[in-house]
Motif scaffolding. Structure first.
Motif, PDB file in Angstrom:
ATOM      1  N   VAL A 263     -23.210  -7.942  -4.139  1.00 33.61           N
ATOM      2  CA  VAL A 263     -22.162  -7.259  -3.253  1.00 33.61           C
ATOM      3  C   VAL A 263     -22.759  -5.779  -2.851  1.00 33.61           C
ATOM      4  O   VAL A 263     -22.651  -5.217  -1.800  1.00 33.61           O
ATOM      5  CB  VAL A 263     -20.825  -7.388  -3.547  1.00 33.61           C
ATOM      6  N   THR A 264     -22.788  -5.047  -4.002  1.00 30.77           N
ATOM      7  CA  THR A 264     -23.384  -3.447  -3.925  1.00 30.77           C
ATOM      8  C   THR A 264     -24.361  -3.412  -3.051  1.00 30.77           C
ATOM      9  O   THR A 264     -24.318  -2.449  -2.300  1.00 30.77           O
ATOM     10  CB  THR A 264     -23.509  -2.951  -5.260  1.00 30.77           C
ATOM     11  N   ALA A 265     -25.451  -4.256  -2.883  1.00 26.17           N
ATOM     12  CA  ALA A 265     -26.486  -4.026  -2.149  1.00 26.17           C
ATOM     13  C   ALA A 265     -26.348  -4.454  -0.558  1.00 26.17           C
ATOM     14  O   ALA A 265     -26.659  -3.378   0.054  1.00 26.17           O
ATOM     15  CB  ALA A 265     -27.711  -4.961  -2.594  1.00 26.17           C
ATOM     16  N   ALA A 266     -25.553  -5.301  -0.428  1.00 25.78           N
ATOM     17  CA  ALA A 266     -25.131  -5.542   0.967  1.00 25.78           C
ATOM     18  C   ALA A 266     -24.135  -4.582   1.297  1.00 25.78           C
ATOM     19  O   ALA A 266     -24.172  -4.294   2.706  1.00 25.78           O
ATOM     20  CB  ALA A 266     -24.156  -6.907   0.937  1.00 25.78           C
ATOM     21  N   LEU A 272     -25.069   2.110   5.475  1.00 27.29           N
ATOM     22  CA  LEU A 272     -25.852   2.839   6.417  1.00 27.29           C
ATOM     23  C   LEU A 272     -26.204   2.538   7.652  1.00 27.29           C
ATOM     24  O   LEU A 272     -26.326   3.368   8.357  1.00 27.29           O
ATOM     25  CB  LEU A 272     -27.357   2.385   5.377  1.00 27.29           C
ATOM     26  N   CYS A 273     -26.174   1.059   7.911  1.00 26.95           N
ATOM     27  CA  CYS A 273     -26.292   0.809   9.266  1.00 26.95           C
ATOM     28  C   CYS A 273     -25.227   1.226  10.142  1.00 26.95           C
ATOM     29  O   CYS A 273     -25.509   1.757  11.204  1.00 26.95           O
ATOM     30  CB  CYS A 273     -26.081  -0.939   9.387  1.00 26.95           C
ATOM     31  N   ILE A 279     -23.857   7.588  14.738  1.00 21.13           N
ATOM     32  CA  ILE A 279     -24.430   8.813  15.188  1.00 21.13           C
ATOM     33  C   ILE A 279     -25.482   8.782  16.185  1.00 21.13           C
ATOM     34  O   ILE A 279     -26.435   9.551  16.563  1.00 21.13           O
ATOM     35  CB  ILE A 279     -24.987   9.696  14.166  1.00 21.13           C
ATOM     36  N   ASP A 280     -25.653   7.203  16.858  1.00 21.24           N
ATOM     37  CA  ASP A 280     -26.474   7.137  17.840  1.00 21.24           C
ATOM     38  C   ASP A 280     -28.092   7.128  17.385  1.00 21.24           C
ATOM     39  O   ASP A 280     -28.769   7.695  18.305  1.00 21.24           O
ATOM     40  CB  ASP A 280     -26.278   7.739  19.369  1.00 21.24           C
ATOM     41  N   ALA A 281     -28.243   7.023  16.107  1.00 22.20           N
ATOM     42  CA  ALA A 281     -29.863   6.901  15.653  1.00 22.20           C
ATOM     43  C   ALA A 281     -30.576   5.782  16.214  1.00 22.20           C
ATOM     44  O   ALA A 281     -30.025   4.906  16.448  1.00 22.20           O
ATOM     45  CB  ALA A 281     -29.901   7.199  14.211  1.00 22.20           C
ATOM     46  N   PRO A 282     -31.792   5.781  16.330  1.00 32.40           N
ATOM     47  CA  PRO A 282     -32.529   4.868  16.867  1.00 32.40           C
ATOM     48  C   PRO A 282     -32.382   3.582  16.116  1.00 32.40           C
ATOM     49  O   PRO A 282     -32.446   3.589  15.098  1.00 32.40           O
ATOM     50  CB  PRO A 282     -34.088   5.074  16.964  1.00 32.40           C
ATOM     51  N   ARG A 283     -31.847   2.422  16.613  1.00 32.24           N
ATOM     52  CA  ARG A 283     -31.338   1.219  16.156  1.00 32.24           C
ATOM     53  C   ARG A 283     -32.799   0.463  15.268  1.00 32.24           C
ATOM     54  O   ARG A 283     -32.370   0.000  13.989  1.00 32.24           O
ATOM     55  CB  ARG A 283     -30.937   0.118  17.056  1.00 32.24           C
ATOM     56  N   GLY A 284     -33.666   0.527  15.907  1.00 31.56           N
ATOM     57  CA  GLY A 284     -34.713  -0.270  14.894  1.00 31.56           C
ATOM     58  C   GLY A 284     -34.906   0.741  13.785  1.00 31.56           C
ATOM     59  O   GLY A 284     -35.350  -0.047  12.598  1.00 31.56           O
ATOM     60  N   LEU A 285     -34.963   2.099  13.653  1.00 34.06           N
ATOM     61  CA  LEU A 285     -35.035   2.889  12.346  1.00 34.06           C
ATOM     62  C   LEU A 285     -33.659   2.580  11.616  1.00 34.06           C
ATOM     63  O   LEU A 285     -33.830   2.442  10.374  1.00 34.06           O
ATOM     64  CB  LEU A 285     -35.151   4.155  12.924  1.00 34.06           C
ATOM     65  N   ALA A 290     -31.909   0.703   6.740  1.00 33.06           N
ATOM     66  CA  ALA A 290     -30.437   0.057   5.977  1.00 33.06           C
ATOM     67  C   ALA A 290     -30.931  -1.116   5.163  1.00 33.06           C
ATOM     68  O   ALA A 290     -30.645  -1.341   3.999  1.00 33.06           O
ATOM     69  CB  ALA A 290     -29.403  -0.281   6.968  1.00 33.06           C
ATOM     70  N   GLY A 291     -31.710  -2.211   5.986  1.00 28.35           N
ATOM     71  CA  GLY A 291     -32.086  -3.303   5.264  1.00 28.35           C
ATOM     72  C   GLY A 291     -33.167  -3.346   4.045  1.00 28.35           C
ATOM     73  O   GLY A 291     -32.874  -3.669   3.027  1.00 28.35           O
ATOM     74  N   ALA A 292     -34.312  -1.995   4.441  1.00 25.70           N
ATOM     75  CA  ALA A 292     -34.913  -1.708   3.275  1.00 25.70           C
ATOM     76  C   ALA A 292     -34.284  -1.296   1.848  1.00 25.70           C
ATOM     77  O   ALA A 292     -34.484  -1.538   0.829  1.00 25.70           O
ATOM     78  CB  ALA A 292     -35.963  -0.708   3.478  1.00 25.70           C
ATOM     79  N   ALA A 293     -33.227  -0.527   2.162  1.00 24.40           N
ATOM     80  CA  ALA A 293     -32.455   0.316   1.071  1.00 24.40           C
ATOM     81  C   ALA A 293     -31.615  -1.127   0.310  1.00 24.40           C
ATOM     82  O   ALA A 293     -31.647  -0.778  -0.896  1.00 24.40           O
ATOM     83  CB  ALA A 293     -31.234   0.907   1.766  1.00 24.40           C
TER      84      ALA A 293
END
Length: 302
Positions: A263-266, A272-273, A279-285, A290-293
């Motif tokens: 659950v902590t990883a999720a 992060l997502c 903050i309107d950062a690029p969605r792909g990035l 977020a997924g990699a973390a």
């Protein structure tokens, strides 16, 4: 109400359609107006040139929407587009790479990241170079040849028997080769005017370049206007429920009750997502990091 369709997919695509007494749909060569395709954002449905449709609508009595305002296709008819046309031949390019047979007429329909039916930003730049073209720039119109139009072109379709026509319709319904998300970002960064192609939408589907981990639930919730904390919670649920169902069916203690970083990883991915999207950062990035973390934290616990 508007938009008339969506949201669909990880980028929460939305669209407006032409409505008369029925849907006109994708039945012939056509021009999609600036208000046709957009994406849901935290600011509202965003369309061509970053215009938020809610702010752009032409309104009549009772504040009822009666037109698309600056997104209306009538403005295109009045002003037109004057641009340099850049035609990218993806079929010839894949053949030059040895990834497509000499007899093939179209790129294959992509099913997963890495498939050759996905045209990436690197592919776009390589085709420009191979074709001896000037670099794509501001105001250009970019056309992509994937060969899928050969399956439903009017000349060929008229000569087909019923079985061949059914097969052509099946190919059309299965998906289409086209631009990957990196190519779309690259073309946007080059400030092009519009794209054209021989498919219904120009982007690769159902497969494309990006995947996510415990991220999509959060992104989808934010796209629907859910506040960050509930959105993160929904991301955690979508990231963990599969494991819970697995444990129930296997008759073993739930992973939620075991001392594992699950659950902590999720939660890390979801948080992060949400932070990146707020903050309107690029969605792909945002989705990739977020997924990699979350994946890295989960992998370290196994």
């Amino acid at each position: 109400g508007t938009p008339t369709g969506g949201p669909f997919g990880k980028n929460a695509l939305v669209y407006h359609d032409e409505l008369v007494t029925t849907q006109i749909g994708q039945i012939q060569t056509q021009f999609d107006g600036p208000g046709h395709i957009g994406v849901n954002t935290t600011k509202g449905p965003m369309f061509y040139n970053g215009v938020i449709s809610w702010d752009a609508y032409e309104r009549g009595a009772g504040n009822q929407v009666v037109g698309m305002g600056p997104l209306g296709v009538e403005h295109v008819g009045e002003l037109g587009f004057v641009c340099r046309l850049v035609v990218l031949d993806a079929v010839a390019y894949r053949k030059s790479q040895g990834k497509l047979s000499a007899a093939a007429e179209m790129l294959p329909i992509p099913k997963q990241p890495g498939d050759i039916g996905i045209v990436t930003a690197d592919d776009v730049q390589a085709m420009v170079k191979a074709q001896g073209l000037k670099e794509i720039g501001s105001g250009d119109c970019v056309a992509l040849h994937t060969g899928q139009g050969n399956t439903w072109g009017a000349t060929r379709y008229k000569s087909m028997n019923s079985e061949q026509r059914a097969a052509a319709r099946a190919i059309f319904a299965e998906g289409e080769p086209g631009f990957g998300i990196s190519a779309c970002r690259y073309l946007a960064s080059r400030d092009i005017a519009l794209t054209m192609g021989d498919t219904s939408a120009n982007d690769a589907q159902p497969g494309n370049e990006e995947m996510g981990y415990a991220v999509l639930g959060t992104a989808k919730a934010l796209a629907y206007g859910v506040t960050p904390v509930p959105a993160v919670t929904m991301g955690i649920i979508t990231g963990c429920v599969g494991g819970v169902i697995r444990d129930v069916l296997a008759g073993r203690p739930s992973i939620l009750m075991r001392p594992e970083l699950y659950v902590t990883a999720a939660a890390l991915s979801s948080a992060l997502c949400a932070a990146g999207m707020m903050i309107d950062a690029p969605r792909g990035l945002v989705w990739t990091l977020a997924g990699a973390a979350g994946f890295a934290l989960r992998a370290s616990a196994i």
